[in-house]
Write a protein that holds these residues in place. Sequence first.
Motif, short mmCIF file in Angstrom:
data_model
loop_
_atom_site.label_atom_id
_atom_site.label_comp_id
_atom_site.label_asym_id
_atom_site.label_seq_id
_atom_site.Cartn_x
_atom_site.Cartn_y
_atom_site.Cartn_z
N PHE A 74 0.85 -1.19 0.00
CA PHE A 74 0.00 0.00 0.00
C PHE A 74 0.88 1.24 0.00
O PHE A 74 1.67 1.44 0.94
CB PHE A 74 -0.91 0.03 1.24
N ASN A 75 0.73 2.04 -1.02
CA ASN A 75 1.53 3.27 -1.12
C ASN A 75 0.87 4.36 -0.28
O ASN A 75 -0.04 5.05 -0.74
CB ASN A 75 1.64 3.70 -2.58
N MET A 76 1.34 4.51 0.96
CA MET A 76 0.72 5.47 1.88
C MET A 76 1.05 6.92 1.50
O MET A 76 0.20 7.80 1.58
CB MET A 76 1.19 5.20 3.31
N GLY A 77 2.31 7.17 1.12
CA GLY A 77 2.71 8.51 0.72
C GLY A 77 2.38 9.55 1.77
O GLY A 77 2.62 9.38 2.96
N ARG A 78 1.79 10.65 1.31
CA ARG A 78 1.48 11.76 2.22
C ARG A 78 0.33 11.42 3.17
O ARG A 78 0.08 12.17 4.12
CB ARG A 78 1.14 13.00 1.42
N HIS A 79 -0.37 10.29 2.93
CA HIS A 79 -1.48 9.91 3.81
C HIS A 79 -0.99 9.53 5.20
O HIS A 79 -1.80 9.39 6.13
CB HIS A 79 -2.27 8.76 3.20
N ILE A 80 0.32 9.35 5.35
CA ILE A 80 0.89 9.08 6.67
C ILE A 80 0.57 10.22 7.63
O ILE A 80 0.25 10.00 8.80
CB ILE A 80 2.41 8.87 6.56
N ASP A 81 0.64 11.46 7.14
CA ASP A 81 0.32 12.61 8.00
C ASP A 81 -1.12 12.54 8.49
O ASP A 81 -1.41 12.87 9.65
CB ASP A 81 0.54 13.92 7.24
N GLY A 82 -2.03 12.12 7.63
CA GLY A 82 -3.42 11.98 8.03
C GLY A 82 -3.59 10.91 9.09
O GLY A 82 -4.34 11.09 10.06
N LEU A 83 -2.88 9.79 8.92
CA LEU A 83 -2.95 8.71 9.90
C LEU A 83 -2.43 9.18 11.26
O LEU A 83 -3.06 8.93 12.30
CB LEU A 83 -2.12 7.51 9.41
N LEU A 84 -1.29 9.88 11.24
CA LEU A 84 -0.73 10.38 12.49
C LEU A 84 -1.64 11.41 13.15
O LEU A 84 -1.77 11.45 14.38
CB LEU A 84 0.65 10.99 12.24
N GLY A 85 -2.30 12.24 12.33
CA GLY A 85 -3.24 13.22 12.88
C GLY A 85 -4.38 12.55 13.61
O GLY A 85 -4.76 12.97 14.71
N VAL A 86 -4.92 11.50 13.02
CA VAL A 86 -6.02 10.75 13.65
C VAL A 86 -5.54 10.10 14.95
O VAL A 86 -6.25 10.08 15.96
CB VAL A 86 -6.57 9.69 12.68
N VAL A 87 -4.31 9.55 14.93
CA VAL A 87 -3.76 8.92 16.13
C VAL A 87 -3.64 9.93 17.27
O VAL A 87 -4.05 9.66 18.41
CB VAL A 87 -2.38 8.29 15.82
N PHE A 88 -3.12 11.12 16.98
CA PHE A 88 -2.97 12.13 18.03
C PHE A 88 -4.32 12.60 18.56
O PHE A 88 -4.48 12.81 19.77
CB PHE A 88 -2.17 13.32 17.50
N LEU A 89 -5.29 12.78 17.69
CA LEU A 89 -6.62 13.18 18.15
C LEU A 89 -7.25 12.06 19.00
O LEU A 89 -7.93 12.35 19.99
CB LEU A 89 -7.52 13.50 16.96
N GLY A 90 -7.00 10.81 18.62
CA GLY A 90 -7.49 9.70 19.41
C GLY A 90 -6.85 9.64 20.80
O GLY A 90 -7.53 9.40 21.80
N LEU A 91 -5.54 9.91 20.86
CA LEU A 91 -4.86 9.95 22.14
C LEU A 91 -5.37 11.09 23.01
O LEU A 91 -5.52 10.94 24.22
CB LEU A 91 -3.35 10.10 21.92
N ALA A 92 -5.68 12.23 22.36
CA ALA A 92 -6.23 13.37 23.11
C ALA A 92 -7.59 13.02 23.70
O ALA A 92 -7.87 13.34 24.87
CB ALA A 92 -6.33 14.58 22.19
N ALA A 93 -8.42 12.37 22.90
CA ALA A 93 -9.74 11.99 23.38
C ALA A 93 -9.65 10.98 24.53
O ALA A 93 -10.38 11.06 25.51
CB ALA A 93 -10.56 11.40 22.23
N ARG A 94 -8.72 10.04 24.40
CA ARG A 94 -8.54 9.04 25.45
C ARG A 94 -8.06 9.70 26.74
O ARG A 94 -8.54 9.37 27.83
CB ARG A 94 -7.52 8.00 24.98
N LEU A 95 -7.13 10.63 26.63
CA LEU A 95 -6.61 11.31 27.82
C LEU A 95 -7.69 12.17 28.47
O LEU A 95 -7.85 12.18 29.69
CB LEU A 95 -5.40 12.19 27.43
N ALA A 96 -8.47 12.88 27.65
CA ALA A 96 -9.51 13.75 28.19
C ALA A 96 -10.62 12.96 28.88
O ALA A 96 -11.20 13.42 29.87
CB ALA A 96 -10.10 14.61 27.07
N ALA A 97 -10.89 11.75 28.37
CA ALA A 97 -11.97 10.95 28.92
C ALA A 97 -11.53 10.11 30.12
O ALA A 97 -12.37 9.56 30.83
CB ALA A 97 -12.53 10.02 27.85
N SER A 98 -10.22 10.00 30.34
CA SER A 98 -9.72 9.17 31.45
C SER A 98 -10.03 9.82 32.79
O SER A 98 -10.12 11.04 32.90
CB SER A 98 -8.22 8.96 31.31
N LYS A 99 -10.16 8.99 33.81
CA LYS A 99 -10.49 9.49 35.15
C LYS A 99 -9.29 9.22 36.08
O LYS A 99 -8.53 8.32 35.89
CB LYS A 99 -11.73 8.79 35.71
#
Length: 209
Positions: free
Chosen positions: A184-209
């Motif tokens: 799979f030629n990811m190319g510049r889509h790597i930035d999109g994947l990393l962006g989603v990962v960081f937003l997911g980590l932010a959501a997980r941290l914000a929702a943690s107790k």
Amino acid sequence: MIDSSILPIFFTAIFFLVISPGPDLILISTYSSTRGFKSGLMISVGIFLAGIIQTLLVAFGLGQLMESTPLLAYTIKAIGALYLIWLGMKMLKSWVKPQGSAQPSNIEAVSRSNLVSKGLLNNLLNPKALVFFSSFLPQFINGTGSIPLQILVLGILLSSFALIMNIAFSLSFSKLGRLVGKKFNMGRHIDGLLGVVFLGLAARLAASK
């Protein structure tokens, strides 16, 4: 000093701790598989440095302060979530930018210090990590000798063991990433994947107790 009889239990506990899925492992696996072993290695070094800092904080009693001051823990968690959101939005912005205006070799442009800081801040701005250190390490100290010194030794052992395991993860995920990259030629889509990962980590941290 440290009672050597507890070390087998200690290393068994931290082994399962390190291999359990969490924000650090997500970050290592994503960067290693998309940007190669060296990126995962630098992330691992940042996590190691965060572990040393947290060990020092626990040794000097700041972990207990965190537990007894919910507002402080909440503030650090909020800062951490905002930092991850900023990183995620930055990566997504780079992803949606027209290819003609994108900077060449954007994937290679991330410096080693930048990667180390990502690993360090991802771990350090998660108050649960410091609370864990302050509750986990004292379980393995004994009544003889300096307690802060014992905590320092145990924290360094934990962080060093985690570094070795994370380097192994980086190597494994980088090889997996190369295999997937051939199909799979990811190319510049790597930035999109990393962006989603960081937003997911932010959501997980914000929702943690």
